[in-house]
Design an enzyme around this catalytic site. Structure first.
Site, PDB file in Angstrom:
ATOM      1  N   VAL A 134       0.833  -1.207   0.000  1.00  0.00           N
ATOM      2  CA  VAL A 134       0.000   0.000   0.000  1.00  0.00           C
ATOM      3  C   VAL A 134       0.870   1.261   0.000  1.00  0.00           C
ATOM      4  CG1 VAL A 134      -1.729   1.312   1.296  1.00  0.00           C
ATOM      5  CG2 VAL A 134      -1.929  -1.174   1.110  1.00  0.00           C
ATOM      6  N   GLU A 135       1.965   1.226   0.726  1.00  0.00           N
ATOM      7  CA  GLU A 135       2.823   2.413   0.830  1.00  0.00           C
ATOM      8  C   GLU A 135       3.507   2.755  -0.490  1.00  0.00           C
ATOM      9  OE1 GLU A 135       3.365   4.616   3.075  1.00  0.00           O
ATOM     10  OE2 GLU A 135       2.497   3.793   4.898  1.00  0.00           O
ATOM     11  N   SER A 136       4.108   1.753  -1.138  1.00  0.00           N
ATOM     12  CA  SER A 136       4.973   2.056  -2.287  1.00  0.00           C
ATOM     13  C   SER A 136       4.763   1.159  -3.495  1.00  0.00           C
ATOM     14  CB  SER A 136       6.444   1.949  -1.858  1.00  0.00           C
ATOM     15  OG  SER A 136       6.763   0.599  -1.523  1.00  0.00           O
TER      16      SER A 136
END
Length: 232
Positions: A134-136
């Protein structure tokens, strides 16, 4: 044992190159990592990604290329390193752009890092992988508009607090990110949702609102990570 500055590059090469090992050799692989002499230079744009193959000629190479050396032990174990340091057993295996090696880390290499540091800090690897996705989206060089960097999108202040020198190094980034997330779990009594909200919006906001802050971005973030975490 943690990898030094160029560890993510060597790991990427392992994933890239191990398929080229002959059938007579064992599939066992050991990465020998030594502190780099110089830090990696910024990647230059490339028209196409170079293929990973041994270089036979001594043609000039771009400054950001990395030489990888290999030797095969008596038991068939394959050793790879970016610095043989005079060890005559090693022979040049090939030269690869740093960008290529970083990309080669990919989800499989990230999963190994997640398993290592999640185990060290008592967090489920699958949860760490969900956070990274989700972050990157597994982008080791991802940078957000707010200035968060790397796989686990560490903010500059968080990097300094954690002692992360190179946020674009997958090993350093994941170790620091897992350690920070562990601290959020401890702060909120093991409540995963609150720890995720604090990872996204900061613990000050979680404390201020007494729970997940009323920010759509944060609430969406928590939902996405938990959904991925719950998916087998």
């Amino acid at each position: 044992m943690g990898f030094p500055v160029r560890a993510g590059l060597v790991l990427g090469c392992c994933l890239l190159c191990v398929s080229g090992v002959g059938a007579a050799e064992s599939s066992k692989l050991k990465v020998v990592v030594r502190p780099p002499i110089k830090k990696t230079l910024p990647q230059r744009p490339h028209a196409a990604r170079p293929e990973a193959r041994p270089v036979q000629s001594a043609e000039p190479l771009p400054a950001e290329s990395v030489a990888i050396y290999r030797h095969v032990g008596k038991d068939g174990t394959v050793f790879l390193t970016n610095r043989p340091d005079g060890d005559g057993r090693y022979r040049l295996f090939g030269r690869f752009s740093t960008g290529r090696l970083m990309r080669a880390v990919g989800p499989d290499g990230v999963a190994r890092l997640a398993e290592r540091y999640a185990g060290r800090h008592g967090v489920e690897p699958r949860l760490i992988m969900a956070i990274i996705k989700v972050e990157s989206g597994f982008g080791a060089k991802a940078v957000s508009s707010a200035g968060a960097s790397g796989l686990m999108q560490l903010m500059p202040g968080t990097q300094r607090h954690l002692g992360v020198r190179d946020a674009f190094n997958p090993d350093e980034n994941v170790e620091g990110g897992v350690r920070y997330f562990r601290s959020m779990l401890d702060r909120y009594g093991g409540n995963v949702s609150l720890a995720l909200a604090a990872y996204n919006a900061g613990p000050a906001n979680v404390d201020k609102y007494g729970g997940i802050p009323p920010f759509e971005e944060t609430r969406s973030y928590v939902r996405k990570v938990l959904a991925l975490y719950a998916t087998p």
